[in-house]
Write an enzyme that holds these catalytic residues in place. Structure first.
Site, PDB file in Angstrom:
ATOM      1  N   SER A  15       0.828  -1.209   0.000  1.00 29.60           N
ATOM      2  CA  SER A  15       0.000   0.000   0.000  1.00 29.60           C
ATOM      3  C   SER A  15       0.859   1.255   0.000  1.00 29.60           C
ATOM      4  CB  SER A  15      -0.944   0.009   1.214  1.00 29.60           C
ATOM      5  OG  SER A  15      -1.878  -1.041   1.143  1.00 29.60           O
ATOM      6  N   ARG A  38       0.679   8.143   5.881  1.00 29.08           N
ATOM      7  CA  ARG A  38      -0.180   7.398   6.806  1.00 29.08           C
ATOM      8  C   ARG A  38      -1.629   7.872   6.679  1.00 29.08           C
ATOM      9  NH1 ARG A  38       0.226   2.667   9.211  1.00 29.08           N
ATOM     10  NH2 ARG A  38       2.466   3.101   9.258  1.00 29.08           N
ATOM     11  N   HIS A  41      -2.939   6.527   3.438  1.00 25.67           N
ATOM     12  CA  HIS A  41      -3.160   5.086   3.605  1.00 25.67           C
ATOM     13  C   HIS A  41      -4.480   4.818   4.309  1.00 25.67           C
ATOM     14  CE1 HIS A  41      -2.527   1.228   5.896  1.00 25.67           C
ATOM     15  NE2 HIS A  41      -2.221   0.832   4.670  1.00 25.67           N
TER      16      HIS A  41
END
Length: 206
Positions: A15, A38, A41
């Site tokens: 990812s 992050r 994601h």
């Protein structure tokens, strides 16, 4: 047909690889890069690469406070539920939400203001709460701004990412000139999942 990936570590690795590829030429300082990726994601929304805004001292202040075992105030239980518990325990960090406390509920009903506002006023009385993560309630962020201006609060870091159509964008803009390190999302976007992602990124960094 190619077998789907089952290993969670491999899913996360791939990812982040995809995120890096799709960001292309957009580059960030290392710590900011970890937070931006992050958040992307968590949300699958690449616009966060453009709307996340970092005070120059935000990274340093957040890392320092967490390493020293500060407490975090979160305006939703969802943030608490998503934060990495192992990392919190390692550094002796506690994370609180006071919105459902009985005295908070009673005062909110009596005064006619939101529980988020009352809970924030209660939270600033704990000097060890040095990071405030607001992902849902613009009223909480406006209240924190007022308390800072009144000299009743001086957080090390504000994670100000409330989502919504009424007051969300304005509440985030309002904390820029307080002299307190902050991380915000410009505009309407944000939410508890974004606040959680930012906290977890800090925890992984330290």
């Amino acid at each position: 047909m190619e077998e789907y990936v089952k290993d969670p570590k491999e899913i996360e690795r791939r990812s982040f690889e995809i995120i890096t590829e799709e960001l292309g030429e957009k580059k960030f300082e290392e710590s900011i890069d970890k937070i931006v990726k992050r958040v992307i994601h968590t949300t699958a929304d690449f616009e966060y690469a453009d709307i996340l805004e970092f005070h120059p001292k935000a990274i340093e202040a957040g890392k320092k406070a967490l390493k020293e075992g500060c407490s975090i105030y979160a305006d939703t239980q969802m943030i608490i539920g998503g934060v990495n518990k192992k990392s919190l325990s390692k550094y002796g960090i506690q994370i609180f939400n006071l919105v459902h406390d009985k005295d908070v509920t009673e005062r909110a009903l009596k005064t006619g203001i939101t529980r988020s506002m009352v809970a924030l006023e209660k939270a600033v009385s704990d000097e060890n709460i040095r990071i405030f993560a607001i992902g849902n309630a613009p009223t909480a962020l406006f209240t924190l701004k007022r308390l800072i201006e009144e000299g009743k609060a001086k957080p090390d870091l504000i994670i100000g990412v409330p989502v919504g159509f009424v007051g969300a964008a304005e509440s985030k803009e309002s904390i820029r000139d307080l002299g307190v390190p902050y991380i915000i999302t410009r505009g309407r976007k944000g939410g508890s999942t974004v606040a959680t992602a930012i906290i977890n990124a800090f925890l992984y960094m330290i």
